[in-house]
Design a protein around this motif. Structure first.
Motif: not given
Length: 355
Positions: A5-22
Motif C-alpha cells: 500500500q505504498l502511496p503512488g509507488g514512490q520510493p521510501l525516503r524517510s525513516v517514517d516512511a520505512l516504519i509506515d511500510a513495516g
C-alpha cells in the motif's frame, strides 16, 4: 500500512516512511533518524516488493534499510575510502589510471546502499554536473589523449533523462581518442521500469564500444522486470558486465554467491568484479575478512562454469587502486627452478614440472 500500500509507488525516503511500510520498528525511530541525518535513505518500490518483512535477516532489506550500527565509525574507516578526491583534477572527473577516467555526472541514486563507499558524497540535493562544470570535465577528457575509456558513474547516471543522456553521449562521441564508454548503474535492477527501448538507444554512442556494468548482490534481485530491463539493454547492443560487493549477511555463502553469478550469466551479464567491502564509515557489519572472501571465491572455481567466475577485487584504501586478491591454486617449492604444486577443485595437490 502494508508493503503493498505504498502511496503512488514512490520510493521510501524517510525513516517514517520505512516504519509506515513495516520495514522498521517504531521504537527504532530516534536511532534511525540519527543515521538518516547523515546518510541518505531511499528504497524503490521494486526493492520494497522483494523484501520479506517477517525475516529479520532479509538480504534485500539489509542492503537498503538503515541500521543503528551505521552510527559507529571504526578507526580504520574513512570518508573517502578509495581516494577519489586525491585523483580528481577537475570536479566530476577521477583520473586514477592512465588509460581511463571516471565522469561523475550526478551525486544521487534511486536507492542508497548501506555499504556504499561514496556514502559521504551522495544523496538527494547533490549537484549534478551541468553547465560550466560539465564543460570543464569534458574539456579535461578531451585534453588527455591517453584516456581510452570513460566510466560514467556517480551517483547513478541512469537517473538522468534520456534527453540528458543523449546530450552527454553526443559530446563524448566528438572526442576521438575515447574508444570505450562504460556506464555503472543499479537502475536495471532497482528501478527496471526506467529501462525502455528509447533509453537503451540513448545510451549508445556512435563510434564507441558501449558497456553497462550492472550492480546486483543477491539472486532475488533478478525479478521478472529486472530480467526484462537487462534484455532490453543487451538487445540494444550494449555489452553487460557485473559489479557486486561481497557482503556479510547478503551473499557471503557459497550457495548464494553461486546463484548470483548464474543469474548474471543467464541474463547475458558477464561476471566482472566482486568487490571486497570498502572501509566506508559505519559499514563494519557488512565486512568479512579477506581470507574468508578468498575461500568463498575459491569454492566457485571448478563448481561453476568459467563464465560465472568474477574477479575478487580489493580497492586499496587511499587511492592506490584496485588489485585482484583472488585465491591461488598454484604453490611453488622454495628451491629455484623446482616443481610446483597445482591444487584441483577437490583440494588435491598435483605435481607440475619446472620449466
Amino acid at each position: 500500512m502494508t508493503l503493498h500500500q505504498l502511496p503512488g509507488g514512490q520510493p521510501l525516503r524517510s525513516v517514517d516512511a520505512l516504519i509506515d511500510a513495516g520495514l522498521a520498528a517504531p521504537e527504532q525511530r530516534e536511532a534511525l533518524q540519527a543515521v538518516a541525518a547523515r546518510y541518505a535513505v531511499s528504497v524503490t518500490p521494486a526493492m520494497v516488493e522483494l523484501i520479506d518483512p517477517t525475516d529479520a535477516a532479509d538480504p534485500i532489506a539489509r542492503q537498503f534499510v538503515p541500521d543503528s550500527a551505521e552510527r559507529v565509525t571504526l578507526p580504520q574507516e574513512i570518508a573517502d575510502p578509495i581516494g577519489d578526491e586525491a585523483h580528481s583534477p577537475v570536479e566530476g572527473v577521477v583520473h586514477r589510471y592512465p588509460d581511463r577516467a571516471l565522469l561523475k555526472l550526478v551525486h544521487a541514486c534511486p536507492v542508497y546502499c548501506r555499504f556504499c563507499f561514496r556514502r559521504e558524497m551522495v544523496g538527494p540535493g547533490g549537484d549534478a554536473l551541468t553547465g560550466d562544470k560539465l564543460n570543464a570535465a569534458l574539456a579535461y577528457l578531451a585534453g588527455h589523449p591517453e584516456i581510452w575509456e570513460v566510466i560514467l558513474t556517480g551517483g547513478d547516471p541512469f537517473i538522468l533523462s534520456a534527453r540528458r543522456i543523449r546530450e552527454v553521449a553526443k559530446r563524448l562521441a566528438a572526442i576521438p581518442h575515447i574508444k570505450v564508454v562504460r556506464w555503472h548503474t543499479r537502475v536495471p535492477i532497482v528501478d527496471p521500469g526506467r529501462i525502455t527501448g528509447d533509453y537503451a538507444r540513448a545510451l549508445r554512442i556512435p563510434g564507441k564500444a558501449s558497456y553497462v556494468a550492472v550492480h546486483a548482490n543477491h539472486p532475488r534481485e533478478f525479478s521478472d522486470a529486472a530480467r526484462a530491463a537487462l534484455a532490453t539493454l543487451a538487445d540494444a547492443g550494449h555489452v553487460l558486465v557485473s559489479q557486486s560487493v561481497l557482503l556479510k549477511g547478503v551473499n557471503a555463502d557459497v550457495e548464494t554467491l553461486s546463484a548470483l553469478m548464474r543469474a548474471f550469466v543467464e541474463n547475458r551479464v558477464k561476471p566482472y568484479y566482486l568487490h571486497h567491502p570498502d572501509l566506508a564509515p559505519g559499514t563494519a557489519r557488512f565486512r568479512l575478512s579477506l581470507e574468508e572472501g578468498q575461500a568463498l571465491v575459491k569454492s566457485l572455481r571448478g563448481h561453476l562454469s568459467g563464465l560465472c567466475q568474477p574477479t575478487y577485487i580489493l580497492d586499496i584504501p587511499g587511492g592506490a587502486g584496485k588489485i585482484p586478491v583472488g585465491p591461488t591454486f598454484l604453490s611453488a617449492c622454495e628451491a629455484p627452478g623446482a616443481e610446483a604444486f597445482a591444487e584441483d577443485r577437490h583440494g588435491e595437490q598435483h605435481r607440475y614440472p619446472p620449466g
